[in-house]
Design an enzyme around this catalytic site. Sequence first.
Site, mmCIF file in Angstrom:
data_model
loop_
_atom_site.group_PDB
_atom_site.id
_atom_site.type_symbol
_atom_site.label_atom_id
_atom_site.label_comp_id
_atom_site.label_asym_id
_atom_site.label_seq_id
_atom_site.Cartn_x
_atom_site.Cartn_y
_atom_site.Cartn_z
ATOM 1 N N TYR A 143 1.135 -1.153 -0.110
ATOM 2 C CA TYR A 143 -0.314 -0.316 -0.137
ATOM 3 C C TYR A 143 1.231 1.255 -0.256
ATOM 4 O O TYR A 143 1.591 1.214 1.293
ATOM 5 C CB TYR A 143 -1.102 0.213 1.475
ATOM 6 C CG TYR A 143 -1.850 1.262 1.750
ATOM 7 C CD1 TYR A 143 -2.622 1.404 0.330
ATOM 8 C CD2 TYR A 143 -1.909 2.072 2.608
ATOM 9 C CE1 TYR A 143 -4.299 2.229 0.636
ATOM 10 C CE2 TYR A 143 -2.411 3.271 2.005
ATOM 11 C CZ TYR A 143 -3.165 3.418 1.714
ATOM 12 O OH TYR A 143 -4.375 4.670 1.564
ATOM 13 N N ASP A 238 9.507 3.084 -0.437
ATOM 14 C CA ASP A 238 7.974 3.350 0.394
ATOM 15 C C ASP A 238 8.771 2.962 2.099
ATOM 16 O O ASP A 238 7.989 2.009 2.653
ATOM 17 C CB ASP A 238 7.108 2.492 0.165
ATOM 18 C CG ASP A 238 5.715 4.161 0.740
ATOM 19 O OD1 ASP A 238 6.382 4.818 1.914
ATOM 20 O OD2 ASP A 238 4.903 3.477 0.308
ATOM 21 N N LYS A 266 4.790 9.064 9.279
ATOM 22 C CA LYS A 266 4.943 8.320 10.184
ATOM 23 C C LYS A 266 5.228 9.338 11.717
ATOM 24 O O LYS A 266 5.223 10.095 11.496
ATOM 25 C CB LYS A 266 4.603 6.908 10.038
ATOM 26 C CG LYS A 266 3.444 6.501 9.425
ATOM 27 C CD LYS A 266 2.647 4.640 9.918
ATOM 28 C CE LYS A 266 1.605 4.297 8.708
ATOM 29 N NZ LYS A 266 0.338 4.505 8.804
#
Length: 427
Positions: A143, A238, A266
Amino acid sequence: MTSQNQQLFDESQKVIPGGVNSPVRAFRSVGGTPLFFQRGQGAYVWDADGKRYTDYVGSWGPMIVGHCHPEVVKAVQDAAAQGLGFGAPTAAELEMAKLLCKLLPSLEMVRLVSSGTEATMTAIRLARGFTGRSRIIKFEGCYHGHSDGLLVKAGSGALTFGQPSSSGVPAEIAALTTVLDYNDVAGLEKAFAEMGKEIAAVIVEPVAGNMNLITPKPEFLNALRSLCTKHGAVLILDEVMTGFRVSLQGAQGYYGIKPDLVTLGKVMGGGLPAAAFGGRRDIMQCLAPLGAVYQAGTLSGNPVAVAAGMATLKLIQAKGFYENLSKLAKQLTEGLSASARQHGVLFCAQSIGGMFGVYFSKALPTSYAEVMSCDKEAFNRFFHAMLEAGVYLAPSAFEAGFVSAAHTEADIAATIAAADKIFKTWK
Ligand code: HOZ
């Protein structure tokens, strides 16, 4: 009496689609009523009914130093008192850019944005602008946020609801994304052999954390690097989830792989909306205002988000931080596995740095297909029993879990004891 969580959820559904602002929060995968949180402190969160939970979601990763760490809160308060945003450069952004480049040697230049989705979306555009090619490669179950071309056979909420490819994404856009199997070197080699000249970029989660947790095989990472180099494609790691989570140098440092571009989010925002992308200078110089690839954002480099991120990045540089974090995560997964083994429950678990995966299966999965064959119903039962016992796990069998430095060995032991009680009577 109806719980506060239920009341809030009932009302929310009238004005917010599904009652939530991000799909996995809706508990659709595990069933039941989502928790509405009131506050967090250290390793704990409290729901709207005042019940306390030991938190292994950590806001989906950012809370690596625990909730409301006094130094992070103070930094945020101080920054807020100076101005909530300017839409203009600040010295704090420069400090953050310098620190990111120092911590991750693959970053020669970096640009701050506000979310992981923005970071990955722009990294793809940049790779296309740099190479003059259109095709991208991603891996099933990974994702990378919710931009059109990346919502193809995606993980996280997309996977949770059995709709890994979103409606609303034009077929013409999706057709530019080639989806391969994670950890499948032969598949990758074949794709490059067939269309190497078309491939602008390969984007990958160096540890897949949105289809539960899958670690990369070393030969897979090696093939990614060598094939991208050979064919002139941009390798995008990523690290929105793994950055500052699996080690201070992220997964790239942990595995010793050098990407061309990196995306971050994050942890680097400390819980506030801050994210980034960066990498090779020659590629980053294609970005406006230097180059022709456009990207912009009113909130990019927001001073309050940068302050939260900088305070967090300072704390995680403390000596022994990652040794402690990894030890806690290992204690958790080893304790859960030992208990399951003792009670004959088909279960296994693993961790890397401060992230972990739990699986109702005989062996650790290494591919999307293997994750899909884990017993999802068993996970759902376990999730609810743990919730009842005051342990908050991610509400989906397809999400990684996170420990923070605020968790203590006693917290971990109490969590294992709660699971042990459940496994003892497991049918
Ligand atoms: N994409 C996140 C999980 N990998 C979920 C974000 C959220 O719901 O807050």
